[in-house]
Motif scaffolding. Structure first.
Motif, PDB file in Angstrom:
ATOM      1  N   TRP A 156       0.807  -1.215   0.000  1.00 55.65           N
ATOM      2  CA  TRP A 156       0.000   0.000   0.000  1.00 55.65           C
ATOM      3  C   TRP A 156       0.846   1.272   0.000  1.00 55.65           C
ATOM      4  O   TRP A 156       0.648   2.175  -0.805  1.00 55.65           O
ATOM      5  N   PHE A 157       1.809   1.356   0.914  1.00 56.27           N
ATOM      6  CA  PHE A 157       2.485   2.627   1.140  1.00 56.27           C
ATOM      7  C   PHE A 157       3.305   3.131  -0.056  1.00 56.27           C
ATOM      8  O   PHE A 157       3.227   4.315  -0.404  1.00 56.27           O
ATOM      9  N   PRO A 158       4.113   2.280  -0.720  1.00 54.57           N
ATOM     10  CA  PRO A 158       4.891   2.805  -1.855  1.00 54.57           C
ATOM     11  C   PRO A 158       4.020   3.374  -2.964  1.00 54.57           C
ATOM     12  O   PRO A 158       4.464   4.257  -3.708  1.00 54.57           O
ATOM     13  N   LEU A 159       2.795   2.872  -3.089  1.00 53.12           N
ATOM     14  CA  LEU A 159       1.907   3.342  -4.147  1.00 53.12           C
ATOM     15  C   LEU A 159       1.139   4.592  -3.754  1.00 53.12           C
ATOM     16  O   LEU A 159       0.887   5.465  -4.587  1.00 53.12           O
ATOM     17  N   THR A 160       0.747   4.688  -2.488  1.00 52.27           N
ATOM     18  CA  THR A 160      -0.144   5.762  -2.055  1.00 52.27           C
ATOM     19  C   THR A 160       0.551   6.850  -1.260  1.00 52.27           C
ATOM     20  O   THR A 160       0.034   7.968  -1.170  1.00 52.27           O
ATOM     21  N   ARG A 161       1.700   6.511  -0.641  1.00 52.81           N
ATOM     22  CA  ARG A 161       2.397   7.401   0.293  1.00 52.81           C
ATOM     23  C   ARG A 161       1.483   7.807   1.432  1.00 52.81           C
ATOM     24  O   ARG A 161       1.601   8.880   2.018  1.00 52.81           O
ATOM     25  N   ARG A 162       0.559   6.934   1.798  1.00 53.32           N
ATOM     26  CA  ARG A 162      -0.388   7.187   2.890  1.00 53.32           C
ATOM     27  C   ARG A 162      -0.307   6.059   3.894  1.00 53.32           C
ATOM     28  O   ARG A 162      -0.091   4.887   3.547  1.00 53.32           O
ATOM     29  N   VAL A 185     -10.319   1.047   2.689  1.00 56.75           N
ATOM     30  CA  VAL A 185     -10.117   2.381   2.126  1.00 56.75           C
ATOM     31  C   VAL A 185      -9.650   2.205   0.688  1.00 56.75           C
ATOM     32  O   VAL A 185      -8.965   1.229   0.364  1.00 56.75           O
ATOM     33  N   ALA A 186     -10.022   3.138  -0.159  1.00 51.13           N
ATOM     34  CA  ALA A 186      -9.687   3.018  -1.586  1.00 51.13           C
ATOM     35  C   ALA A 186      -8.631   4.045  -1.972  1.00 51.13           C
ATOM     36  O   ALA A 186      -8.549   5.127  -1.390  1.00 51.13           O
ATOM     37  N   ASP A 187      -7.828   3.687  -2.946  1.00 51.08           N
ATOM     38  CA  ASP A 187      -6.884   4.620  -3.542  1.00 51.08           C
ATOM     39  C   ASP A 187      -6.659   4.177  -4.980  1.00 51.08           C
ATOM     40  O   ASP A 187      -6.346   3.000  -5.221  1.00 51.08           O
ATOM     41  N   PRO A 188      -6.805   5.091  -5.937  1.00 50.39           N
ATOM     42  CA  PRO A 188      -6.648   4.693  -7.350  1.00 50.39           C
ATOM     43  C   PRO A 188      -5.268   4.155  -7.671  1.00 50.39           C
ATOM     44  O   PRO A 188      -5.111   3.398  -8.638  1.00 50.39           O
ATOM     45  N   ALA A 189      -4.257   4.507  -6.884  1.00 53.64           N
ATOM     46  CA  ALA A 189      -2.907   4.008  -7.160  1.00 53.64           C
ATOM     47  C   ALA A 189      -2.810   2.506  -6.953  1.00 53.64           C
ATOM     48  O   ALA A 189      -1.984   1.841  -7.577  1.00 53.64           O
ATOM     49  N   VAL A 190      -3.651   1.971  -6.076  1.00 46.30           N
ATOM     50  CA  VAL A 190      -3.641   0.527  -5.812  1.00 46.30           C
ATOM     51  C   VAL A 190      -4.507  -0.203  -6.828  1.00 46.30           C
ATOM     52  O   VAL A 190      -4.148  -1.273  -7.322  1.00 46.30           O
ATOM     53  N   GLY A 191      -5.661   0.350  -7.119  1.00 49.84           N
ATOM     54  CA  GLY A 191      -6.474  -0.168  -8.211  1.00 49.84           C
ATOM     55  C   GLY A 191      -7.277  -1.414  -7.901  1.00 49.84           C
ATOM     56  O   GLY A 191      -7.891  -1.989  -8.791  1.00 49.84           O
ATOM     57  N   THR A 192      -7.271  -1.873  -6.675  1.00 48.35           N
ATOM     58  CA  THR A 192      -8.073  -3.031  -6.290  1.00 48.35           C
ATOM     59  C   THR A 192      -8.418  -2.906  -4.818  1.00 48.35           C
ATOM     60  O   THR A 192      -7.689  -2.263  -4.056  1.00 48.35           O
ATOM     61  N   MET A 193      -9.534  -3.506  -4.429  1.00 53.91           N
ATOM     62  CA  MET A 193      -9.927  -3.481  -3.025  1.00 53.91           C
ATOM     63  C   MET A 193      -9.592  -4.791  -2.327  1.00 53.91           C
ATOM     64  O   MET A 193      -9.790  -4.919  -1.116  1.00 53.91           O
ATOM     65  N   VAL A 194      -9.095  -5.776  -3.077  1.00 56.81           N
ATOM     66  CA  VAL A 194      -8.720  -7.055  -2.489  1.00 56.81           C
ATOM     67  C   VAL A 194      -7.324  -7.436  -2.966  1.00 56.81           C
ATOM     68  O   VAL A 194      -7.066  -7.513  -4.171  1.00 56.81           O
ATOM     69  N   LEU A 195      -6.429  -7.651  -2.026  1.00 55.99           N
ATOM     70  CA  LEU A 195      -5.074  -8.099  -2.323  1.00 55.99           C
ATOM     71  C   LEU A 195      -4.969  -9.583  -1.992  1.00 55.99           C
ATOM     72  O   LEU A 195      -5.472 -10.029  -0.950  1.00 55.99           O
TER      73      LEU A 195
END
Length: 215
Positions: A156-162, A185-195
């Protein structure tokens, strides 16, 4: 151990001991000048593993600085992750054209300290752990849950910086060696809600991994 739970196209390296401090690059030395011996050894061997993994994908040895929130700063064009715990260090990397992000984590295969589980798991997750323990009490399911959430954060963090709190991902462990992490929580940088990830236990350690391929 870590290679067993990564796709074949992800390169990895691991060590069960430590390597000499001379393996550090000059730019990395200031990062460990004032840290405890244990932390220094973790850093040194983790970077050593990272350079071995980079070599496997054709990247020449480079310094790997520490960025925001301590995350490793990878060379341009590389996605990767480093982990270390008592008696184990590992790194995994892939070309950024193939992977958006990689998250790996390793922990001793032992139960979490008292009081930790309620801080990292929701009641439903704790109930699921109870069912897993009833079916197989030889596995420290609580530690696998914790490790899986660490791997989630490292993706999550490298993509969102959050920041991502433990409560913002719900992990469902498959006793056959997989797990799903539903992001709340959603973030377009991740692009999926399930990892989707994998886990393993071997020789007193456990490891988890998530590889998010570039679509």
């Amino acid at each position: 151990m870590i290679a067993d739970i990564l796709p074949a196209w992800v390169a990895s390296a691991e060590e069960f001991g430590d390597v000499p401090e001379e393996t550090l690059f000059p730019e990395e030395r200031p990062l460990v000048e004032r840290v405890a011996d244990r932390r220094r050894r973790e850093f040194v061997t983790g970077r050593h593993c990272a350079r071995r993994a980079l070599a496997a994908i054709g990247v020449a040895p480079v310094a790997i600085p520490r960025g925001e929130r301590g995350a490793p700063v990878w060379p341009v064009g590389v996605a990767g992750s480093i982990t270390h715990c008592s008696g184990y260090r590992a790194a995994a990397v892939a070309p950024a054209e193939a992977a958006l992000a990689i998250g790996i984590d390793a922990e001793p295969h032992e139960h979490l300290p008292e009081g930790v589980l309620p801080r990292v798991a929701a009641p439903a997750e704790i109930a699921a752990l109870t069912a897993l323990r009833d079916a197989d009490d030889a596995v420290c399911w609580d530690a696998i849950l914790f490790s899986a959430k660490e791997s989630v954060y490292k993706v999550w963090f490298p993509l969102t910086r959050r920041w991502l709190d433990f409560s913002e991902a719900v992990v469902d462990i498959d006793p056959e060696g997989g797990f799903g992490a539903r992001l709340l929580v959603a973030d377009p940088a991740v692009g999926t809600m399930v990892l989707r990830g994998r886990w393993t236990v071997r020789d007193g350690h456990l490891a988890t991994s998530i590889t998010l391929p570039r679509r």
